[in-house]
Design a protein around this motif. Structure first.
Motif, short mmCIF file in Angstrom:
data_model
loop_
_atom_site.label_atom_id
_atom_site.label_comp_id
_atom_site.label_asym_id
_atom_site.label_seq_id
_atom_site.Cartn_x
_atom_site.Cartn_y
_atom_site.Cartn_z
N GLN A 105 0.84 -1.19 0.00
CA GLN A 105 0.00 0.00 0.00
C GLN A 105 0.88 1.25 0.00
OE1 GLN A 105 -3.36 -0.90 -0.18
NE2 GLN A 105 -2.35 -2.88 -0.28
N GLU A 137 2.57 -0.74 4.43
CA GLU A 137 1.72 -1.89 4.72
C GLU A 137 1.60 -2.80 3.50
OE1 GLU A 137 -2.76 -2.87 6.54
OE2 GLU A 137 -2.20 -0.82 5.96
N LYS A 139 -0.39 -6.41 2.06
CA LYS A 139 -1.46 -7.38 2.29
C LYS A 139 -1.40 -8.46 1.22
CE LYS A 139 -4.75 -4.28 4.60
NZ LYS A 139 -4.75 -5.04 5.86
N THR A 140 -1.70 -9.69 1.60
CA THR A 140 -1.71 -10.80 0.66
C THR A 140 -3.13 -11.32 0.50
OG1 THR A 140 -1.46 -12.63 2.22
CG2 THR A 140 0.54 -11.42 1.61
N HIS A 143 -4.64 -13.50 3.88
CA HIS A 143 -4.84 -12.94 5.22
C HIS A 143 -3.52 -12.84 6.00
CE1 HIS A 143 -9.06 -13.47 4.30
NE2 HIS A 143 -8.86 -14.75 4.13
N ASN A 145 -0.62 -10.15 7.01
CA ASN A 145 -0.36 -8.72 7.08
C ASN A 145 1.12 -8.47 7.34
OD1 ASN A 145 -3.14 -7.95 6.79
ND2 ASN A 145 -3.46 -8.55 8.92
#
Length: 210
Positions: A105, A137, A139-140, A143, A145
């Motif tokens: 992100q 941040e 994310k995959t 789930h 992080n």
């Protein structure tokens, strides 16, 4: 295998390079992200293919928190598959993340040098210092992080006594090799690079800077 076993037993793991110097306790960052499964310094320079693909630095194994919550994801299964042919820990971890389709992100960063890398210290200084002002941040689809700590807080090329309040790990001190290990030396020097300077200069020796 050891990391996975420790996670399986319900414990968090912190990896820490033996040639790095802690300036502040890394929990200052870790505690800010209680929901993150993995937190690491985002100033890795390899695998270079992922630097190009992400347009972002990779996770450096110099300081990584692997929370026990990883055991509830498929992270370790992916690490096991990747490590069959890639024994390097930093390569394995980052390849596992890309295989899990991680999305950062953060807007792509424009790097000022490309592979094969230049040794120009001023360029490295500027790039690391401008690698983002806040943790990144990731994310995959599974789930998981991830938090990438910006490079100037886990410094290699941008270490400076003027920024001690902002540095968590100083990774630019003297080191020596013992077998396959790089260790923090007792006769190391604190070196710095200031804007406009192309060469490092010694600013403190031993524990003088403390």
């Amino acid at each position: 295998m050891l990391w996975r076993l420790v996670n399986y037993l319900g414990y968090d793991i912190v990896t820490f390079d033996t040639d790095a110097l802690p300036v502040h306790h890394p929990s200052d960052v870790f505690d800010r992200f209680p929901r993150a499964d993995l937190i690491g310094s985002q100033n890795g320079r390899y695998p270079f293919s992922l630097v190009s693909y992400w347009q972002l630095r990779t996770i450096n194994m110099g300081m990584v928190l692997m929370r026990s919550s990883l055991n509830k994801t498929i992270f370790w299964d992916m690490v096991g598959k990747v490590s069959v042919t890639k024994p390097d820990d930093q390569v394995v971890l980052n390849l596992a993340l890309v295989c899990l389709n991680i999305s950062w992100q953060h807007p792509p960063l424009r790097f000022i040098y490309t592979y094969p890398e230049t040794k120009d210290r001023l360029l490295r200084y500027n790039e690391e210092l401008n690698s983002g002002k806040v943790p990144i941040e990731g994310k995959t689809d599974y789930h998981l992080n991830v938090i990438g700590v910006q490079g100037h807080q886990v410094c290699r090329s941008s270490c400076s006594l003027k920024r001690l309040d902002d540095i968590i790990i100083w990774h630019g001190g003297g080191k020596f090799q013992q077998g396959l290990l790089w260790l923090l030396g007792t006769n190391w020097t604190m070196q710095g690079l200031l804007p406009g300077q192309h060469n490092r200069r010694i600013i403190a020796k031993g524990d003088e800077w403390l």
